[in-house]
Design a protein around this motif. Structure first.
Motif, mmCIF file in Angstrom:
data_model
loop_
_atom_site.group_PDB
_atom_site.id
_atom_site.type_symbol
_atom_site.label_atom_id
_atom_site.label_comp_id
_atom_site.label_asym_id
_atom_site.label_seq_id
_atom_site.Cartn_x
_atom_site.Cartn_y
_atom_site.Cartn_z
ATOM 1 N N CYS A 240 44.805 16.469 9.119
ATOM 2 C CA CYS A 240 45.112 17.776 9.726
ATOM 3 C C CYS A 240 44.370 18.867 8.978
ATOM 4 O O CYS A 240 44.927 19.540 8.123
ATOM 5 N N SER A 246 40.716 17.613 13.735
ATOM 6 C CA SER A 246 42.124 17.406 13.418
ATOM 7 C C SER A 246 42.783 16.533 14.476
ATOM 8 O O SER A 246 42.469 16.621 15.655
ATOM 9 N N CYS A 251 48.726 16.132 12.338
ATOM 10 C CA CYS A 251 49.266 17.484 12.163
ATOM 11 C C CYS A 251 50.774 17.514 12.374
ATOM 12 O O CYS A 251 51.483 18.297 11.749
ATOM 13 N N HIS A 254 52.097 16.255 9.150
ATOM 14 C CA HIS A 254 51.867 17.291 8.132
ATOM 15 C C HIS A 254 52.880 18.431 8.301
ATOM 16 O O HIS A 254 53.447 18.923 7.321
ATOM 17 N N GLY A 255 53.111 18.818 9.552
ATOM 18 C CA GLY A 255 54.112 19.851 9.812
ATOM 19 C C GLY A 255 55.505 19.419 9.383
ATOM 20 O O GLY A 255 56.281 20.209 8.826
ATOM 21 N N ARG A 269 54.655 27.545 8.560
ATOM 22 C CA ARG A 269 53.440 26.819 8.926
ATOM 23 C C ARG A 269 53.785 25.473 9.542
ATOM 24 O O ARG A 269 53.180 25.051 10.535
ATOM 25 N N LEU A 273 52.855 24.098 13.304
ATOM 26 C CA LEU A 273 52.075 22.879 13.495
ATOM 27 C C LEU A 273 52.800 21.894 14.399
ATOM 28 O O LEU A 273 52.183 21.214 15.219
ATOM 29 N N ARG A 276 52.561 23.179 18.066
ATOM 30 C CA ARG A 276 51.195 23.118 18.589
ATOM 31 C C ARG A 276 50.689 21.688 18.686
ATOM 32 O O ARG A 276 49.923 21.350 19.594
ATOM 33 N N SER A 277 51.094 20.813 17.775
ATOM 34 C CA SER A 277 50.683 19.415 17.908
ATOM 35 C C SER A 277 51.347 18.784 19.128
ATOM 36 O O SER A 277 50.758 17.916 19.790
ATOM 37 N N VAL A 574 44.433 24.857 13.678
ATOM 38 C CA VAL A 574 44.769 24.147 12.442
ATOM 39 C C VAL A 574 44.162 24.854 11.238
ATOM 40 O O VAL A 574 44.817 25.000 10.189
ATOM 41 N N ALA A 577 46.444 27.726 10.630
ATOM 42 C CA ALA A 577 47.782 27.348 10.167
ATOM 43 C C ALA A 577 47.771 26.782 8.757
ATOM 44 O O ALA A 577 48.759 26.894 8.028
ATOM 45 N N THR A 578 46.653 26.157 8.358
ATOM 46 C CA THR A 578 46.591 25.566 7.021
ATOM 47 C C THR A 578 45.960 26.512 5.996
ATOM 48 O O THR A 578 45.709 26.122 4.869
#
Length: 589
Positions: A240, A246, A251, A254-255, A269, A273, A276-277, A574, A577-578
């Protein structure tokens, strides 16, 4: 000295010519440079096109089988360039033209679009022939991988899994990551989890995010390996934002981990994620967004109304835990969806049929109550994908079963589905015999606003113009402009022109008569809403219930929004967001 000056002048002149030549090559297609009409066959029909500026030269070159010029046009209509707007219905025609001109990669691009339906139609025969051309004539890795997919599934050709696997194995060994991905999927389907993870690790190490996403899932769930949360978190982060592109599942994981660090910024964040993922197609993202919204820790950006919608989107992707937890909401009620045991049992039973043991246990624990709920015959089964449910509901209305259709649409609206809110808004705005006999404009506006807030462009256009013109609501032009920004994501040039008109970048007085004429003919009356309904109900005439233990996978809620989201668009979000950039230029923002 004069000789030196002369030499310098020659060098400068040469540099200027080279610069001008490079500038000409890098020109973008602009209407100010002139334009002409054209047409391109997209595999299904002739598509009219407007070719601005340098695009006219590209079209001439493409007609002369210059693959590079076909690619320029295909990329322009795929991504948008200058005054050319994104339109995959046209782009696929130029990818096909490039394929015929010998560009193997163009064959792969065209085959992928034709297979997934993003150009408005699916034709497995054409997709297979196109992939086969790119594979056999140009040995393009992507085209060969997609040719293998046709063979593996028997789509567009006779089914030949052994040949498909051999093609993928050879392609993967040569470094083709799409072949590795498809081979890994086939191995996983066959129960060879260890073999699938070997390919996933190869892909992740090679910078392919999907491999990192599969490793994150495996280590988090203990699927084929010993569960290891730390390893899962590392692979999720790599997939991600750190890989070349990505991966939505990476993601999502990761989120999930970010949201559990206890840090407020990471929680924000992480929640973004997850949602949106989910929009980008990850069932895991949908489920975890629902779980996070259900817990509702302070600082979460997931609203309570998104909980049911998140589970719905996951269930639409055949994700058993999402179906189970949506059913659990209906068992208890959560303030958004009511307590409906019959709907709950239908969804829990479906999750059980998908192999979810917790759902099976919950169904057994309900005992006689579950048996009673199963006796209810639903107008449309609640476990159908939402898009199929809406099509079926509109078919019921057309067949004179208006109240049954209303029940389905109202249930999906309560779950937060934007298309359902838009359908119901139209019925309330204009009335629908046998469904809603007395229109209620205020409720219609409220529902359309809800859909627009979720990115539904048709609803945004309708309600934005209502606020601009004072059509059923007090005039509020600042609000109209904000809502019309959502409508512009449709890519329709008129939406952009309307917005520019609203903010005064062109002379509204000069344009008003023409805009009002077009609005009167297209947007404000029932006819505009009816055209949108026709699009939603495109499958009504041939609709057949497809419910089984595994209903077909479909796009989740916000389907119109998702369909327009590209990998580049998701990657852009991404990066934001990251923390890789402080500016978000993605539609996911």
């Amino acid at each position: 000295m004069r000789a030196l000056l002369c030499l310098c002048g020659l060098v400068l002149a040469t540099l200027m010519l080279l610069t001008e030549s490079a500038s000409a090559r890098e020109r973008v297609p602009l209407n100010r440079d002139g334009w002409r009409h054209g047409a391109i066959h997209n595999g299904k029909q002739n598509m009219p096109v407007i070719l601005p500026g340098v695009a006219r030269d590209w079209a001439g070159g493409c007609a002369g089988k210059k693959a590079a010029d076909c690619r320029k046009l295909a990329e322009a209509f795929t991504n948008g360039s200058g005054d050319i707007r994104t339109d995959l219905r046209i782009a696929v025609g130029y990818w096909l033209a490039g394929c015929r001109a010998g560009d193997g990669a163009a064959c792969g691009e065209a085959a992928a679009i034709i297979r997934n339906g993003s150009a408005g139609y699916v034709d497995f025969d054409l997709a297979f022939r196109t992939a086969q051309s790119g594979c056999e004539s140009a040995r393009d890795a992507e085209a060969c991988a997609l040719m293998g997919l046709g063979l593996y599934r028997g789509q567009g050709t006779a089914r030949d899994p052994a040949r498909a696997l051999a093609m993928w194995q050879a392609g993967c060994a040569s470094g083709g990551m799409e072949a590795c991905r498809l081979q890994a999927s086939a191995l996983r389907e066959a129960g060879d989890l260890a073999g699938a993870l070997v390919l996933a690790r190869k892909a992740c190490d090679g910078g392919a995010a999907w491999g990192c996403g599969q490793l994150a899932s495996a280590y988090r769930l203990g699927d084929g390996v010993t569960a290891d949360e730390a390893a899962a978190a590392r692979f999720a982060e790599r997939g991600c934002g750190s890989a070349s592109t990505s991966d939505a599942d990476a993601c999502a994981h990761h989120g999930y981990y970010l949201a559990r660090t206890g840090d407020a910024a990471n929680l924000e964040r992480g929640s973004r994620l997850l949602t949106r993922s989910c929009l980008a197609g990850s069932a895991t993202g949908c489920f975890e967004a629902g779980e996070l919204g259900r817990r509702n820790p302070a600082g979460s950006k997931i609203a309570r109304w998104e909980v049911a919608l998140s589970y719905r989107d996951g269930c639409d992707k055949s994700h058993a835990p999402s179906c189970r937890e949506l059913g659990a909401l209906y068992l208890q009620g959560n303030g958004q969806v009511g307590r409906w045991p019959d709907r709950a049992i239908a969804l829990i039973d479906h999750a059980c049929a998908l192999g979810d043991e917790p759902a099976c246990g919950r169904a057994r624990a309900l005992g006689p109550a579950a048996d009673a709920a199963r006796r209810r015959v639903h107008p449309v089964h609640p476990a159908y994908p939402a898009s199929e449910q809406i099509a079926a509901a509109l078919a019921l209305v057309k067949a004179g079963r208006g109240q049954d259709g209303l029940e389905v649409i109202a249930r999906l609206m309560e779950e937060g589905h934007a298309d359902a809110s838009w359908v119901l808004a139209g019925w309330l705005a204009y009335g629908e015999p046998g469904v809603i006999d007395t229109p209620n404009r205020a409720q219609a506006i409220a529902l359309a606003e809800n859909a627009a807030a979720q990115g539904h462009t048709a609803a945004a256009r309708w309600v934005g113009m209502a606020y601009w013109e004072g059509d059923g609501v007090p005039v509020n032009r600042e609000k109209a402009k904000r809502i019309m920004q959502v409508a512009m994501k449709s890519g329709d040039p008129l939406d952009e022109a309307l917005y520019r008109s609203m903010v005064g970048t062109i002379e509204r007085d000069r344009q008003k008569a023409e805009y009002d004429r077009r609005l009167a003919a297209s947007y404000r009356p029932r006819s505009f809403w009816g055209e949108v309904m026709a699009g939603l109900a495109a499958s009504v005439s041939s609709y057949q219930p497809s419910y089984s233990s595994r209903p077909s996978s479909s796009g989740g809620g916000w389907a119109n929004y998702v369909a327009g989201a590209s990998q580049r668009d998701f990657d852009s979000f991404v990066r934001y967001a990251t923390g890789a950039t402080t500016v978000c230029r993605s539609s996911y923002c």
